[in-house]
Design an enzyme around this catalytic site. Structure first.
Site, PDB file in Angstrom:
ATOM      1  N   ASN A  86       0.880  -1.169   0.000  1.00 37.35           N
ATOM      2  CA  ASN A  86       0.000   0.000   0.000  1.00 37.35           C
ATOM      3  C   ASN A  86       0.919   1.221   0.000  1.00 37.35           C
ATOM      4  OD1 ASN A  86      -1.788   2.087   0.512  1.00 37.35           O
ATOM      5  ND2 ASN A  86      -2.917   0.991   2.102  1.00 37.35           N
TER       6      ASN A  86
ATOM      7  N   GLU B 116      -7.095  -1.907   4.495  1.00 34.39           N
ATOM      8  CA  GLU B 116      -6.912  -1.910   3.050  1.00 34.39           C
ATOM      9  C   GLU B 116      -6.034  -3.073   2.598  1.00 34.39           C
ATOM     10  OE1 GLU B 116      -6.941   2.663   1.590  1.00 34.39           O
ATOM     11  OE2 GLU B 116      -5.521   2.202   3.189  1.00 34.39           O
TER      12      GLU B 116
ATOM     13  N   ARG C 271      -2.821  18.755   1.246  1.00 32.20           N
ATOM     14  CA  ARG C 271      -3.624  19.142   0.087  1.00 32.20           C
ATOM     15  C   ARG C 271      -4.737  20.102   0.497  1.00 32.20           C
ATOM     16  NH1 ARG C 271      -4.704  13.169  -2.051  1.00 32.20           N
ATOM     17  NH2 ARG C 271      -3.404  12.605  -0.277  1.00 32.20           N
TER      18      ARG C 271
ATOM     19  N   HIS D 100     -10.023   6.354  -2.324  1.00 31.08           N
ATOM     20  CA  HIS D 100     -10.146   5.627  -1.061  1.00 31.08           C
ATOM     21  C   HIS D 100     -11.224   4.547  -1.143  1.00 31.08           C
ATOM     22  CE1 HIS D 100      -8.471   9.488   0.944  1.00 31.08           C
ATOM     23  NE2 HIS D 100      -7.501   8.583   0.885  1.00 31.08           N
TER      24      HIS D 100
ATOM     25  N   ARG E 244      -2.183  -1.506  -3.987  1.00 32.62           N
ATOM     26  CA  ARG E 244      -3.188  -0.454  -4.044  1.00 32.62           C
ATOM     27  C   ARG E 244      -2.732   0.555  -5.091  1.00 32.62           C
ATOM     28  NH1 ARG E 244      -3.387   4.728  -0.363  1.00 32.62           N
ATOM     29  NH2 ARG E 244      -5.270   5.717  -1.149  1.00 32.62           N
TER      30      ARG E 244
END
Length: 405
Positions: free
Chosen positions: A7, A389, A246, A185, A97
């Site tokens: 990931n 994840e 961000r 996501h 991912r």
């Protein structure tokens, strides 16, 4: 089946090695876990911390790496160094991912030269992520040779967005050109939605869920009947909530003004919006919510402002998702901030009391595992769920290999 998952994130790179014997709802403990955290995530080179652990060993050391591929290679080397796999056993498949798959990739996909070229092409839209995923793919090729690799795309879960929620209100031609909301996501939102249904002992397809993935990158998704129907991130992962570095959504007129007046070149503006805005830009301290909260308590006014802005925008977007769903059965907090910041959860839930949310302070502050932090009388449940994840990607790898046999 020995399944390695990588990931590769915007500020850290994680890995996990699982032994998977069947489709399992509860994630097993990995044989091995690794994590690289960059000291300067805006550069992705130089000093970083490497943390690894297996069933019997763990260690933490500082490394010097020239690139993400180099750092990931050092992390992968510890699988052999710690003798994680029994003799004569090997990694059988590696899952990655990959943040942006555009409209082309809506299922887990074997990584070929064509897929790598497409991931590189989509990197223009997800510059903090797709190129790093490619570095991870190359690091695996260097260490494990021709082992099969599978790309699992964050955008895939949001392919169910209705047109009225996916399209931008520009010229209709944008639709044909693929200029639309893709959402991100997705792996996390999909996992926590299914986990929420199990915790609530409800059918996933009967639930209206608002999922808040809050980390260095942040997004909120509205999930109905197990499908994404609205989300805050858009054509790129830059839209929506205020994040670690961000900006989230900004009036496009302001951006045009900054360019027209020569305040920034195009490259400089992209750098500012991606790497020097959000919590870091407002606080002037850090992209880490933990450090923001520490500075808040010490009386730092810019940290206090950054926190208030973060919660304000979070509540704004949760309210929008609730409107899309026509009500909310459960609100989910996940990701590094969502799982670990009781202060963010408390501030947001206090503002969202009009949705029928009432949390218990003791539960909110003391929760150490997936669970419900609301009072028994609260009509809307609030769940804190650790996103998994890596496990979700491992399951996708298992299912892919079973279908291939």
């Amino acid at each position: 089946m020995n399944i390695l998952v990588l990931n590769e994130g915007s500020s850290s790179h994680k890995g996990a090695l699982y032994v998977v014997t069947d489709v399992q709802e509860t994630p097993p403990a990995p044989l091995w876990e690794g994590r690289v955290v960059w000291q300067h995530p805006d550069r992705m080179q130089g000093q970083a911390s490497l943390e690894v652990k297996s069933a019997t060993q763990s260690h933490h050391r500082q490394i010097e790496a020239s690139s993400p591929a180099h750092a990931i290679g050092l992390m992968l080397a510890t699988i052999e160094e710690l003798s994680v796999l029994p003799q004569n056993e090997v990694v059988e498949i590696v899952g990655h991912r990959v943040v942006h798959g555009g409209g082309k990739y809506q299922e887990p996909t074997p990584i070929s030269e064509e897929v790598k070229r497409d991931i590189e092409a989509f990197a223009e839209l997800a510059p903090l992520h797709n190129r790093i995923a490619l570095e991870g793919i190359r690091a695996v090729e260097k260490r494990f040779g021709t082992v099969p690799q599978l790309a699992v795309f964050d955008t895939a879960f949001h392919s169910t967005l209705p047109e009225e929620g996916a399209l931008y209100a520009g010229p209709y031609e944008w639709r044909e050109q693929g200029f639309r909301r893709y959402g991100f996501h997705g792996i996390s939102h999909q996992y926590v939605a299914a986990r929420a249904a199990r915790l609530l002992q409800r059918d996933l397809h009967s639930l209206r869920l608002v999922s808040c993935h809050l980390g260095n990158g942040c997004s909120v998704a509205a999930i109905q009947n197990g499908k994404s129907v609205a989300t805050t991130m858009g054509f790129t992962p830059l839209e929506g909530l205020m994040m670690g570095t961000r900006s989230g959504s900004v009036d496009p007129g302001l951006l045009l003004h900054l360019l027209k007046k020569g305040h920034y070149t195009l490259t400089q503006l992209e750098e500012v919006l991606e790497r020097h805005s959000g919590l870091l830009g407002i606080s002037g301290i850090s992209h880490s919510m933990q450090q923001i909260e520490e500075a808040m308590h010490a009386g730092n006014s810019r940290a206090q402002l950054a926190f208030r802005m973060f919660v304000h925008r979070l509540c704004w977007h949760i309210g929008a998702m609730a409107a899309c769903l026509g009500g909310v059965d459960a609100l989910i907090f996940t990701g590094g901030i969502g799982e670990n910041s009781a202060l963010v959860r408390e501030a947001a839930c206090r503002q969202l009391a009009f949705l029928g949310i009432a949390i218990e302070d003791d539960k909110n502050k003391a929760l150490s595992e997936d669970g419900d932090i609301t009072t028994p009388a609260s009509p809307t449940r609030v769940l804190v769920i650790r996103t998994q994840e890596e496990w979700a990607i491992a399951q996708a790898c298992w299912q892919f290999q079973q279908q291939a046999r």
